[in-house]
Write a protein that holds these residues in place. Structure first.
Motif, short mmCIF file in Angstrom:
data_model
loop_
_atom_site.label_atom_id
_atom_site.label_comp_id
_atom_site.label_asym_id
_atom_site.label_seq_id
_atom_site.Cartn_x
_atom_site.Cartn_y
_atom_site.Cartn_z
N GLY A 216 0.81 -1.21 0.00
CA GLY A 216 0.00 0.00 0.00
C GLY A 216 0.83 1.26 0.00
N ALA A 217 1.98 1.21 0.69
CA ALA A 217 2.86 2.38 0.74
C ALA A 217 3.46 2.69 -0.62
N ARG A 218 3.59 1.67 -1.47
CA ARG A 218 4.14 1.88 -2.82
C ARG A 218 3.06 2.11 -3.85
N PHE A 219 1.82 1.86 -3.47
CA PHE A 219 0.71 1.91 -4.42
C PHE A 219 0.49 3.36 -4.83
N TRP B 67 7.50 -1.35 -10.47
CA TRP B 67 6.04 -1.28 -10.36
C TRP B 67 5.36 -1.25 -11.72
N GLU B 68 5.99 -0.53 -12.66
CA GLU B 68 5.37 -0.38 -13.97
C GLU B 68 5.24 -1.72 -14.68
N VAL C 110 4.83 -14.93 -2.52
CA VAL C 110 6.10 -14.29 -2.16
C VAL C 110 6.68 -13.53 -3.35
N LEU C 111 6.67 -14.15 -4.52
CA LEU C 111 7.23 -13.50 -5.70
C LEU C 111 6.43 -12.27 -6.11
N ALA C 112 5.11 -12.37 -6.05
CA ALA C 112 4.28 -11.22 -6.42
C ALA C 112 4.49 -10.06 -5.45
N ILE C 113 4.51 -10.36 -4.16
CA ILE C 113 4.69 -9.31 -3.17
C ILE C 113 6.08 -8.68 -3.29
N GLU C 114 7.08 -9.53 -3.51
CA GLU C 114 8.43 -9.00 -3.70
C GLU C 114 8.48 -8.04 -4.88
N GLY C 115 7.86 -8.42 -5.99
CA GLY C 115 7.84 -7.55 -7.15
C GLY C 115 7.11 -6.25 -6.89
N LEU C 116 6.00 -6.33 -6.17
CA LEU C 116 5.19 -5.14 -5.92
C LEU C 116 5.87 -4.19 -4.94
N ILE C 117 6.65 -4.72 -4.01
CA ILE C 117 7.28 -3.86 -3.00
C ILE C 117 8.63 -3.32 -3.47
N ILE C 118 9.48 -4.19 -4.04
CA ILE C 118 10.83 -3.75 -4.35
C ILE C 118 11.15 -3.82 -5.84
N ALA D 76 -7.56 -3.09 -5.12
CA ALA D 76 -6.39 -2.39 -5.66
C ALA D 76 -6.05 -2.81 -7.09
N GLY D 77 -6.82 -3.77 -7.62
CA GLY D 77 -6.55 -4.24 -8.98
C GLY D 77 -5.31 -5.11 -9.09
N LEU D 78 -4.91 -5.74 -7.99
CA LEU D 78 -3.68 -6.54 -7.96
C LEU D 78 -3.92 -8.04 -7.90
N LEU D 79 -5.17 -8.45 -7.83
CA LEU D 79 -5.47 -9.86 -7.62
C LEU D 79 -4.91 -10.75 -8.73
#
Length: 212
Positions: free
Chosen positions: A69-72, A209-210, A198-206, A116-119
């Motif tokens: 959410g902080a990166r969203f 993003w594009e 784990v992979l999806a969250i890793e990509g979304l956080i660090i 958030a459209g991330l599902l």
């Protein structure tokens, strides 16, 4: 894996018993007992596995979704029901432990990702799989191995309606479901669910993003 060798011992005994012929009454009783123990050994393995998977997923999403959410950088839909119920509080929106209505942890996680459209980044079976994980975990924790008959009937109906018959095996008593265990297919699905999350969250956080 820690319980597999122990479980396999019962499975071998059951397989050996199934090949016997012309048994005496005493031996028949022993064979019945072997199958009984084999079933409950499988239950114990299923219970240990699902509790481990559920604990990992709950911790992962509780810790990680606020960071996502902080990166969203986009605007959440103004008519999102979870956002509205939480008075448009974005900090609370991203915390799955804050439930809305009758949400459980699985439906709370899915509501956040959907809003958030991330599902879609979590795989096509994500919703069905994470719901099955927490539903089965909750029933095993709160009802033991032999659930009340009404709960058994509802879970069997859910298996049929949501095409979960490949994920759970059901032992029967007469015509009624008795207890439910995890199939090898669902063991694999749960591990894939954890890896992909784990992979999806890793990509979304660090990650980039594009690209996501």
């Amino acid at each position: 894996h820690a319980l597999q060798a122990w479980n396999d011992t019962y499975t071998r005994e059951a397989d050996d018993a199934a090949t016997r012929r012309n048994l005496e009454d005493r031996e028949v009783d022993q064979v019945i007992e072997i199958f009984y123990h084999a079933g409950f050994a499988d239950l114990a393995k299923s219970h240990a596995f699902i509790c481990t998977i559920a604990a990992f997923l709950e911790s992962l999403f509780k810790q990680s979704l606020p960071a996502v959410g902080a990166r969203f950088g986009q605007t959440l839909p103004p008519d999102d029901l979870r956002l509205l119920d939480l008075a448009r509080n974005l900090t609370r929106f991203w915390k799955p432990q804050i439930k809305v209505g009758k949400e459980g942890i699985a439906s709370s996680i899915c509501a956040i990702l959907r809003g958030a459209g991330l599902l879609g980044y979590f795989g096509p079976t994500f919703e069905r799989c994470i719901d099955a994980v927490f539903d089965y975990r909750n029933k095993m924790v709160h009802n033991g191995y032999e659930w009340p008959i009404d709960i058994r009937m509802k879970f069997k109906a859910k298996m049929d309606q949501q095409n979960l018959t490949g994920w759970f095996s059901v032992a029967t008593s007469g015509d009624a479901p008795w207890f439910f265990t995890i199939t090898p297919e669902f063991y694999g699905e749960c591990l894939k669910l954890c890896d992909r999350s784990v992979l999806a969250i890793e990509g979304l956080i660090i990650g980039d993003w594009e690209l996501y």
